[in-house]
Design a protein around this motif. Structure first.
Motif, PDB file in Angstrom:
ATOM      1  N   PRO A  33       0.803  -1.238   0.000  1.00 43.42           N
ATOM      2  CA  PRO A  33       0.000   0.000   0.000  1.00 43.42           C
ATOM      3  C   PRO A  33       0.826   1.274   0.000  1.00 43.42           C
ATOM      4  O   PRO A  33       0.528   2.217  -0.746  1.00 43.42           O
ATOM      5  CB  PRO A  33      -0.851  -0.131   1.265  1.00 43.42           C
ATOM      6  N   ASP A  34       1.852   1.327   0.838  1.00 42.34           N
ATOM      7  CA  ASP A  34       2.656   2.548   0.917  1.00 42.34           C
ATOM      8  C   ASP A  34       3.422   2.784  -0.382  1.00 42.34           C
ATOM      9  O   ASP A  34       3.486   3.918  -0.880  1.00 42.34           O
ATOM     10  CB  ASP A  34       3.623   2.469   2.094  1.00 42.34           C
ATOM     11  N   GLN A  35       4.015   1.706  -0.918  1.00 36.05           N
ATOM     12  CA  GLN A  35       4.762   1.843  -2.172  1.00 36.05           C
ATOM     13  C   GLN A  35       3.855   2.249  -3.315  1.00 36.05           C
ATOM     14  O   GLN A  35       4.203   3.098  -4.143  1.00 36.05           O
ATOM     15  CB  GLN A  35       5.451   0.525  -2.516  1.00 36.05           C
ATOM     16  N   CYS A  36       2.670   1.641  -3.372  1.00 37.25           N
ATOM     17  CA  CYS A  36       1.729   1.946  -4.447  1.00 37.25           C
ATOM     18  C   CYS A  36       1.307   3.413  -4.390  1.00 37.25           C
ATOM     19  O   CYS A  36       1.348   4.123  -5.410  1.00 37.25           O
ATOM     20  CB  CYS A  36       0.517   1.031  -4.353  1.00 37.25           C
ATOM     21  N   ALA A  37       0.916   3.873  -3.223  1.00 37.36           N
ATOM     22  CA  ALA A  37       0.490   5.268  -3.089  1.00 37.36           C
ATOM     23  C   ALA A  37       1.630   6.212  -3.442  1.00 37.36           C
ATOM     24  O   ALA A  37       1.427   7.233  -4.126  1.00 37.36           O
ATOM     25  CB  ALA A  37       0.001   5.528  -1.663  1.00 37.36           C
ATOM     26  N   GLU A  38       2.847   5.875  -3.014  1.00 34.48           N
ATOM     27  CA  GLU A  38       3.999   6.719  -3.313  1.00 34.48           C
ATOM     28  C   GLU A  38       4.286   6.752  -4.817  1.00 34.48           C
ATOM     29  O   GLU A  38       4.621   7.806  -5.374  1.00 34.48           O
ATOM     30  CB  GLU A  38       5.226   6.213  -2.565  1.00 34.48           C
ATOM     31  N   SER A  39       4.146   5.593  -5.489  1.00 35.25           N
ATOM     32  CA  SER A  39       4.372   5.538  -6.940  1.00 35.25           C
ATOM     33  C   SER A  39       3.387   6.429  -7.674  1.00 35.25           C
ATOM     34  O   SER A  39       3.762   7.151  -8.614  1.00 35.25           O
ATOM     35  CB  SER A  39       4.238   4.094  -7.440  1.00 35.25           C
ATOM     36  N   ILE A  40       2.127   6.374  -7.262  1.00 31.41           N
ATOM     37  CA  ILE A  40       1.095   7.198  -7.904  1.00 31.41           C
ATOM     38  C   ILE A  40       1.397   8.675  -7.694  1.00 31.41           C
ATOM     39  O   ILE A  40       1.361   9.481  -8.642  1.00 31.41           O
ATOM     40  CB  ILE A  40      -0.298   6.857  -7.335  1.00 31.41           C
ATOM     41  N   GLU A  41       1.704   9.039  -6.465  1.00 30.63           N
ATOM     42  CA  GLU A  41       2.002  10.440  -6.175  1.00 30.63           C
ATOM     43  C   GLU A  41       3.213  10.916  -6.969  1.00 30.63           C
ATOM     44  O   GLU A  41       3.206  12.013  -7.562  1.00 30.63           O
ATOM     45  CB  GLU A  41       2.251  10.616  -4.674  1.00 30.63           C
ATOM     46  N   THR A  42       4.265  10.097  -7.012  1.00 27.47           N
ATOM     47  CA  THR A  42       5.475  10.446  -7.754  1.00 27.47           C
ATOM     48  C   THR A  42       5.165  10.663  -9.230  1.00 27.47           C
ATOM     49  O   THR A  42       5.598  11.651  -9.844  1.00 27.47           O
ATOM     50  CB  THR A  42       6.534   9.339  -7.613  1.00 27.47           C
ATOM     51  N   ALA A  43       4.425   9.715  -9.818  1.00 31.95           N
ATOM     52  CA  ALA A  43       4.117   9.801 -11.249  1.00 31.95           C
ATOM     53  C   ALA A  43       3.290  11.045 -11.556  1.00 31.95           C
ATOM     54  O   ALA A  43       3.574  11.770 -12.524  1.00 31.95           O
ATOM     55  CB  ALA A  43       3.379   8.543 -11.695  1.00 31.95           C
ATOM     56  N   LEU A  44       2.267  11.301 -10.768  1.00 32.78           N
ATOM     57  CA  LEU A  44       1.410  12.449 -11.038  1.00 32.78           C
ATOM     58  C   LEU A  44       2.182  13.758 -10.907  1.00 32.78           C
ATOM     59  O   LEU A  44       2.009  14.681 -11.723  1.00 32.78           O
ATOM     60  CB  LEU A  44       0.204  12.441 -10.109  1.00 32.78           C
ATOM     61  N   GLU A  45       3.038  13.848  -9.915  1.00 32.63           N
ATOM     62  CA  GLU A  45       3.774  15.094  -9.738  1.00 32.63           C
ATOM     63  C   GLU A  45       4.894  15.238 -10.768  1.00 32.63           C
ATOM     64  O   GLU A  45       5.370  16.345 -11.019  1.00 32.63           O
ATOM     65  CB  GLU A  45       4.285  15.194  -8.305  1.00 32.63           C
ATOM     66  N   ILE A 234       0.600   1.841 -20.811  1.00 37.60           N
ATOM     67  CA  ILE A 234       0.502   1.961 -19.352  1.00 37.60           C
ATOM     68  C   ILE A 234       1.569   1.071 -18.708  1.00 37.60           C
ATOM     69  O   ILE A 234       1.251   0.094 -18.032  1.00 37.60           O
ATOM     70  CB  ILE A 234      -0.911   1.607 -18.849  1.00 37.60           C
ATOM     71  N   PRO A 235       2.856   1.394 -18.910  1.00 29.42           N
ATOM     72  CA  PRO A 235       3.900   0.567 -18.323  1.00 29.42           C
ATOM     73  C   PRO A 235       3.852   0.573 -16.800  1.00 29.42           C
ATOM     74  O   PRO A 235       3.628   1.607 -16.183  1.00 29.42           O
ATOM     75  CB  PRO A 235       5.186   1.222 -18.830  1.00 29.42           C
ATOM     76  N   LYS A 236       4.080  -0.597 -16.226  1.00 34.99           N
ATOM     77  CA  LYS A 236       4.155  -0.704 -14.776  1.00 34.99           C
ATOM     78  C   LYS A 236       5.497  -0.179 -14.304  1.00 34.99           C
ATOM     79  O   LYS A 236       6.537  -0.478 -14.900  1.00 34.99           O
ATOM     80  CB  LYS A 236       4.001  -2.161 -14.341  1.00 34.99           C
ATOM     81  N   ALA A 237       5.484   0.610 -13.250  1.00 30.66           N
ATOM     82  CA  ALA A 237       6.723   1.076 -12.630  1.00 30.66           C
ATOM     83  C   ALA A 237       6.412   1.433 -11.184  1.00 30.66           C
ATOM     84  O   ALA A 237       5.317   1.916 -10.878  1.00 30.66           O
ATOM     85  CB  ALA A 237       7.293   2.278 -13.374  1.00 30.66           C
ATOM     86  N   THR A 238       7.386   1.197 -10.314  1.00 33.61           N
ATOM     87  CA  THR A 238       7.199   1.534  -8.905  1.00 33.61           C
ATOM     88  C   THR A 238       8.185   2.586  -8.433  1.00 33.61           C
ATOM     89  O   THR A 238       7.812   3.575  -7.835  1.00 33.61           O
ATOM     90  CB  THR A 238       7.300   0.276  -8.017  1.00 33.61           C
ATOM     91  N   GLY A 239       9.477   2.391  -8.723  1.00 32.90           N
ATOM     92  CA  GLY A 239      10.487   3.334  -8.275  1.00 32.90           C
ATOM     93  C   GLY A 239      10.568   4.570  -9.143  1.00 32.90           C
ATOM     94  O   GLY A 239      10.197   4.555 -10.321  1.00 32.90           O
ATOM     95  N   ARG A 240      11.069   5.647  -8.565  1.00 32.04           N
ATOM     96  CA  ARG A 240      11.159   6.917  -9.281  1.00 32.04           C
ATOM     97  C   ARG A 240      11.969   6.794 -10.566  1.00 32.04           C
ATOM     98  O   ARG A 240      11.605   7.371 -11.596  1.00 32.04           O
ATOM     99  CB  ARG A 240      11.777   7.989  -8.373  1.00 32.04           C
ATOM    100  N   ASP A 241      13.070   6.043 -10.537  1.00 33.22           N
ATOM    101  CA  ASP A 241      13.929   5.948 -11.720  1.00 33.22           C
ATOM    102  C   ASP A 241      13.192   5.327 -12.905  1.00 33.22           C
ATOM    103  O   ASP A 241      13.295   5.807 -14.036  1.00 33.22           O
ATOM    104  CB  ASP A 241      15.187   5.145 -11.409  1.00 33.22           C
ATOM    105  N   HIS A 242      12.448   4.241 -12.656  1.00 28.97           N
ATOM    106  CA  HIS A 242      11.714   3.597 -13.737  1.00 28.97           C
ATOM    107  C   HIS A 242      10.552   4.467 -14.207  1.00 28.97           C
ATOM    108  O   HIS A 242      10.253   4.533 -15.408  1.00 28.97           O
ATOM    109  CB  HIS A 242      11.205   2.228 -13.297  1.00 28.97           C
ATOM    110  N   ILE A 243       9.895   5.124 -13.274  1.00 24.91           N
ATOM    111  CA  ILE A 243       8.810   6.029 -13.650  1.00 24.91           C
ATOM    112  C   ILE A 243       9.352   7.143 -14.541  1.00 24.91           C
ATOM    113  O   ILE A 243       8.751   7.501 -15.561  1.00 24.91           O
ATOM    114  CB  ILE A 243       8.129   6.609 -12.387  1.00 24.91           C
TER     115      ILE A 243
END
Length: 280
Positions: A33-45, A234-243
């Protein structure tokens, strides 16, 4: 590509003709949950404006938390989710779509897909519920996923709402020409999941050569190729670098020789191929 489109892509906002941003963030297997929410926030910003999830991913609540945490207005985010194969009976569609909206923390879902034409899917029964959700305003668009052309034709005959998009596995090792051609004829958007073939693109010599020419990654080249084909990814990515690496694909313009080189790759590789898939 027109100058205005190129500028929009550089800004990360280039939509399809229907208004759907052509690069999104996939969330399959992003279940922490924490990683997912962080990935979404990172991508949107970072500039992403298209987020894709599904009931089956078990992360809709975290996706909603990420959207809420980002400094981006909800109305600027194109949000898609999918109804699981076990929930495709009419009453289950209606109940679980509202549950998805509640978990996502939204009043309206921009795009709701039938995840697969299997399981409890019955075209008449299932799609009548999608029409009801569309008429009531809970969903803005009706989508289908993993549909072959014959399934799309059937859905178009049944639905009052337009079929907005068909989400399928699509990448340079599975170009899906027949799907792209059919969807163009039907005026249906194509959305690609697994657009980097779950990492297989890194082992393709043609993509490696083009990536070196552009000083980028094979993944970014694969995403740029799909965009040249008019396909949303819609590529999957979690970390900032991949995003960020996927985001970089928006600035890559492939020339016709490079597109032809990718088109000529003599290798087919389907990553998602269950025995009961509609193409088997």
């Amino acid at each position: 590509m027109a100058t205005d489109d190129a500028e929009e892509i550089a800004a990360g906002t280039c939509p399809t003709a229907s208004g759907m941003p052509m690069l999104g963030l996939g969330t399959w297997q992003n279940t922490d949950p924490d990683q997912c929410a962080e990935s979404i926030e990172t991508a949107l910003e970072m500039g992403y404006r298209h987020i894709d999830t599904a009931q089956a991913y078990d992360n809709e609540e975290a996706v909603g938390e990420g959207i809420a945490a980002a400094d981006v207005p909800r109305e600027d985010v194109f949000l898609a989710t999918k109804v699981s194969t076990s929930n495709l009976a009419s009453e289950d569609v209606l109940e679980t779509a509202h549950e998805s909206a509640d978990r996502l923390g939204v009043e309206t879902i921009d795009l709701l897909y039938v995840h697969w034409p299997k399981g409890s899917y019955d075209a008449e029964d299932t799609l009548s519920a999608f029409d009801e959700l569309y008429d009531k305003g809970l969903i803005e668009n009706v989508g289908v996923s993993n549909f072959e052309p014959r399934h799309i034709e059937e859905a178009m005959d049944i639905l009052d709402a337009p079929v907005f998009a068909n989400q399928v596995e699509l990448h340079p090792l599975l170009p899906q020409e027949h799907i792209r051609e059919a969807c163009e004829n039907y005026d249906v958007e194509v959305v690609a999941y697994s657009p980097i073939a779950r990492g297989e693109v890194f082992d393709v010599e043609e993509l490696r050569e083009i990536a070196a020419n552009h000083d980028t990654s094979e993944a970014a080249v694969a995403l740029a190729w799909a965009r040249e084909k008019g396909v949303t990814t819609i590529p999957k990515a979690t970390g900032r670098d991949h995003i960020a690496d996927n985001w970089e694909s928006l600035s890559i313009d492939l020339d016709s020789d490079e597109v032809n080189m990718i088109d000529s790759i003599d290798r087919i590789n389907r990553e998602v191929d269950p025995d009961d898939a509609p193409w088997n």
